[in-house]
Design a protein around this motif. Structure first.
Motif, PDB file in Angstrom:
ATOM      1  N   ASP A   1       0.834  -1.208   0.000  1.00  0.00           N
ATOM      2  CA  ASP A   1       0.000   0.000   0.000  1.00  0.00           C
ATOM      3  C   ASP A   1       0.867   1.256   0.000  1.00  0.00           C
ATOM      4  N   ILE A   2       1.898   1.270   0.827  1.00  0.00           N
ATOM      5  CA  ILE A   2       2.785   2.429   0.917  1.00  0.00           C
ATOM      6  C   ILE A   2       3.437   2.692  -0.436  1.00  0.00           C
ATOM      7  N   LYS A   3       3.853   1.628  -1.096  1.00  0.00           N
ATOM      8  CA  LYS A   3       4.465   1.780  -2.418  1.00  0.00           C
ATOM      9  C   LYS A   3       3.436   2.259  -3.440  1.00  0.00           C
ATOM     10  N   ASP A   4       2.259   1.618  -3.477  1.00  0.00           N
ATOM     11  CA  ASP A   4       1.209   1.991  -4.430  1.00  0.00           C
ATOM     12  C   ASP A   4       0.767   3.437  -4.267  1.00  0.00           C
ATOM     13  N   MET A   5       0.686   3.879  -3.006  1.00  0.00           N
ATOM     14  CA  MET A   5       0.182   5.217  -2.712  1.00  0.00           C
ATOM     15  C   MET A   5       1.285   6.272  -2.769  1.00  0.00           C
ATOM     16  N   ARG A   6       2.504   5.820  -2.993  1.00  0.00           N
ATOM     17  CA  ARG A   6       3.659   6.713  -3.055  1.00  0.00           C
ATOM     18  C   ARG A   6       3.814   7.516  -1.777  1.00  0.00           C
ATOM     19  N   LEU A   7       3.709   6.812  -0.657  1.00  0.00           N
ATOM     20  CA  LEU A   7       3.947   7.466   0.622  1.00  0.00           C
ATOM     21  C   LEU A   7       5.447   7.534   0.856  1.00  0.00           C
ATOM     22  N   ILE A   8       5.867   8.637   1.417  1.00  0.00           N
ATOM     23  CA  ILE A   8       7.269   8.812   1.744  1.00  0.00           C
ATOM     24  C   ILE A   8       7.368   9.271   3.190  1.00  0.00           C
ATOM     25  N   LYS A   9       8.564   9.210   3.736  1.00  0.00           N
ATOM     26  CA  LYS A   9       8.777   9.737   5.083  1.00  0.00           C
ATOM     27  C   LYS A   9       9.438  11.103   4.960  1.00  0.00           C
ATOM     28  N   GLU A  10       8.909  12.061   5.736  1.00  0.00           N
ATOM     29  CA  GLU A  10       9.503  13.385   5.780  1.00  0.00           C
ATOM     30  C   GLU A  10       9.677  13.786   7.233  1.00  0.00           C
ATOM     31  N   LEU A  11      10.563  14.710   7.451  1.00  0.00           N
ATOM     32  CA  LEU A  11      10.832  15.190   8.789  1.00  0.00           C
ATOM     33  C   LEU A  11       9.670  16.060   9.243  1.00  0.00           C
ATOM     34  N   GLY A  12       9.061  15.682  10.362  1.00  0.00           N
ATOM     35  CA  GLY A  12       7.935  16.429  10.895  1.00  0.00           C
ATOM     36  C   GLY A  12       8.385  17.572  11.786  1.00  0.00           C
ATOM     37  N   PRO A  13       7.442  18.397  12.220  1.00  0.00           N
ATOM     38  CA  PRO A  13       7.783  19.563  13.042  1.00  0.00           C
ATOM     39  C   PRO A  13       8.391  19.185  14.404  1.00  0.00           C
ATOM     40  N   ASN A  14       8.110  17.964  14.861  1.00  0.00           N
ATOM     41  CA  ASN A  14       8.635  17.533  16.159  1.00  0.00           C
ATOM     42  C   ASN A  14      10.011  16.870  16.041  1.00  0.00           C
ATOM     43  N   GLY A  15      10.572  16.849  14.833  1.00  0.00           N
ATOM     44  CA  GLY A  15      11.899  16.286  14.630  1.00  0.00           C
ATOM     45  C   GLY A  15      11.917  14.803  14.302  1.00  0.00           C
ATOM     46  N   ASN A  16      10.767  14.164  14.257  1.00  0.00           N
ATOM     47  CA  ASN A  16      10.673  12.747  13.907  1.00  0.00           C
ATOM     48  C   ASN A  16      10.184  12.608  12.469  1.00  0.00           C
ATOM     49  N   TYR A  17      10.545  11.497  11.854  1.00  0.00           N
ATOM     50  CA  TYR A  17      10.067  11.232  10.502  1.00  0.00           C
ATOM     51  C   TYR A  17       8.653  10.677  10.564  1.00  0.00           C
ATOM     52  N   ARG A  18       7.866  11.003   9.546  1.00  0.00           N
ATOM     53  CA  ARG A  18       6.474  10.552   9.472  1.00  0.00           C
ATOM     54  C   ARG A  18       6.111  10.279   8.023  1.00  0.00           C
ATOM     55  N   TYR A  19       5.086   9.429   7.836  1.00  0.00           N
ATOM     56  CA  TYR A  19       4.599   9.141   6.484  1.00  0.00           C
ATOM     57  C   TYR A  19       3.739  10.297   5.981  1.00  0.00           C
ATOM     58  N   VAL A  20       3.966  10.668   4.730  1.00  0.00           N
ATOM     59  CA  VAL A  20       3.143  11.658   4.030  1.00  0.00           C
ATOM     60  C   VAL A  20       2.983  11.182   2.598  1.00  0.00           C
ATOM     61  N   GLN A  21       1.988  11.705   1.933  1.00  0.00           N
ATOM     62  CA  GLN A  21       1.800  11.354   0.529  1.00  0.00           C
ATOM     63  C   GLN A  21       2.703  12.237  -0.322  1.00  0.00           C
ATOM     64  N   ALA A  22       3.475  11.605  -1.200  1.00  0.00           N
ATOM     65  CA  ALA A  22       4.371  12.352  -2.082  1.00  0.00           C
ATOM     66  C   ALA A  22       3.545  13.207  -3.022  1.00  0.00           C
ATOM     67  N   ALA A  23       4.138  14.282  -3.473  1.00  0.00           N
ATOM     68  CA  ALA A  23       3.464  15.137  -4.441  1.00  0.00           C
ATOM     69  C   ALA A  23       3.155  14.315  -5.680  1.00  0.00           C
ATOM     70  N   LYS A  24       1.970  14.516  -6.232  1.00  0.00           N
ATOM     71  CA  LYS A  24       1.582  13.777  -7.434  1.00  0.00           C
ATOM     72  C   LYS A  24       2.365  14.304  -8.622  1.00  0.00           C
ATOM     73  N   PRO A  25       2.807  13.390  -9.501  1.00  0.00           N
ATOM     74  CA  PRO A  25       3.517  13.859 -10.684  1.00  0.00           C
ATOM     75  C   PRO A  25       2.611  14.725 -11.546  1.00  0.00           C
ATOM     76  N   GLU A  26       3.220  15.611 -12.259  1.00  0.00           N
ATOM     77  CA  GLU A  26       2.458  16.497 -13.133  1.00  0.00           C
ATOM     78  C   GLU A  26       1.722  15.700 -14.192  1.00  0.00           C
ATOM     79  N   GLN A  27       0.574  16.187 -14.622  1.00  0.00           N
ATOM     80  CA  GLN A  27      -0.228  15.527 -15.651  1.00  0.00           C
ATOM     81  C   GLN A  27       0.574  15.369 -16.940  1.00  0.00           C
ATOM     82  N   ASP A  28       1.404  16.376 -17.248  1.00  0.00           N
ATOM     83  CA  ASP A  28       2.212  16.302 -18.465  1.00  0.00           C
ATOM     84  C   ASP A  28       3.137  15.103 -18.433  1.00  0.00           C
ATOM     85  N   ASP A  29       3.691  14.791 -17.246  1.00  0.00           N
ATOM     86  CA  ASP A  29       4.588  13.659 -17.099  1.00  0.00           C
ATOM     87  C   ASP A  29       3.837  12.361 -17.397  1.00  0.00           C
ATOM     88  N   SER A  30       2.618  12.216 -16.869  1.00  0.00           N
ATOM     89  CA  SER A  30       1.815  11.020 -17.122  1.00  0.00           C
ATOM     90  C   SER A  30       1.468  10.905 -18.596  1.00  0.00           C
TER      91      SER A  30
END
Length: 149
Positions: free
Chosen positions: A43-72
């Motif tokens: 699911d994480i791979k399919d949904m393109r979830l990535i970990k980013e540094l959160g405001p509290n200094g810990n990494y958390r899962y977020v949804q990666a920015a969707k690729p541009e329509q032109d790229d698709s």
């Protein structure tokens, strides 16, 4: 089940910081959804979830920015130009004829593009079926392919 589970995953990661798959599995269980680590990993791979540094200094899962329509569109153009022989529409199904042996590769690439309202693909050796959610979605994709070619 998969789309529902993935929708709940997006809700969970938007409501609180999830640092690990184990935490995500527990959060799903709290909502009555049982899942395995392997399923969550897919699911994480399919949904393109990535970990980013959160405001509290810990990494958390977020949804990666969707690729541009032109790229698709560019990816679809390249795939189709290299493999397509013909295509046709049958209600909510697009039937794509490819060069021998290229239908599985075309379907794999199309699946990875996350095309809106694409339910799934099925590939033989030189024929691919793209199942769309409804006839209108199939017609829109048909016209997009026409425009690309």
């Amino acid at each position: 089940m998969k789309p529902g589970r993935q929708s709940v995953i997006l809700e969970i990661i938007s409501e609180r910081d999830i640092e690990t798959q184990h935490q995500l599995m527990q959060a799903l269980a709290e909502r009555g959804i049982k899942s395995t680590q392997a399923t969550l990993s897919r699911d994480i791979k399919d949904m393109r979830l990535i970990k980013e540094l959160g405001p509290n200094g810990n990494y958390r899962y977020v949804q990666a920015a969707k690729p541009e329509q032109d790229d698709s569109s560019e990816r679809l153009r390249k795939i189709l130009k290299e493999s397509l022989v013909s295509f046709d529409l049958a209600q909510n199904l697009l039937v794509i004829k490819t060069l021998p042996g290229l239908a599985p590769a075309a379907c794999s690439a199309i699946d990875g593009m996350h095309i809106e309202n694409l339910v799934g693909t099925l590939a033989g050796d030189d024929t691919a079926f793209l199942a769309m959610r409804d006839n209108d979605s199939a017609l829109r994709l048909y016209h997009e392919i026409e425009t690309i070619l």
